[in-house]
Design a protein around this motif. Sequence first.
Motif: not given
Lengths: 211, 94
Positions: B46, B48-49, B62-64, B66-68
Amino acid sequence: MTAPGDYQKKNLKHIGPFLMSYATNKMEYFIQAKKTQKKFSKIFSQKENPTKRIFNMLKMVFPESKINLANEYGKKYSPFVIRIHELGKSIPVHKDHVGYEGKEYSISNIDYQLSCVLHLQESEHGGDLVIYNKNWKKTDEKYRKIEFGYSSKVVTSEKSCKISNLEPGDLVLINPIQYHEVTMIQGPTPRITLGMFLGFSNNEKKIISWA
Amino acid sequence: MTDIIWGNGSQVLTKDSFVLNVTHRKNGNKENYSDSEKIKITSADLPGFPHNQQEWAPETLQECIKDAFLKCEVDRREEGTLLAKVSHSGVGGY
């Protein structure tokens, strides 16, 4: 690691890597970018490299800004991608947003992104650019298609603008955060474009380019 | 053949698990999947992960996710949770 998506392999021919095919494989992107620079030098050895003319035009519009190909720790980004769209192909509704999908790259920190496409050859029919009056937002990801782009539901009832009179030599600059698509190529002559992105920062008078 | 489901990331449960709102299922999947599935990540690709599991954290996840829009290649189900390789599924643009 990400390899160029099946969508790209099946439906589009292109010369040069583009960053989004290497969203999580930065090392390979820069390897391919280096290889392609040699290829482009060969292609344009007898002709003026079109980026030179594009940069000169941008300098007239932004006289105080320096314009350069983006680089990261000395590694140059891919300068542009040449896309060949043949009969029956189309590009579905999508947005281009390096800040969201290119977050592993330093250029994702830019404040604004423009898409810059030089049209080299047009098909007899189709291949029109349609731009929708709607900006992408993260919650729209529920409309994503599996391989590329979005369901047309994401732009249902949105106003749009269709540009169908483009000719070779035309340069098209758009805000790529707005949804856009290219209609199906309906003539035997392929649509050929040279595309790159431009990045702008609020605090620096410089413009960077990449593909 | 591995079962594959796609969907949008929702609530993060731990540093390596989250809820997926399932939107697509591969034709030919052996198992049935509900519209909401708990996923435990076995490996991740992913933007950024971190690839290194030692660096995983709920905030980063969560940042990577959420909604993705995510692709989950299912290994197996354990006590209701799917163990899966989680990756971004293509891209939304160039």
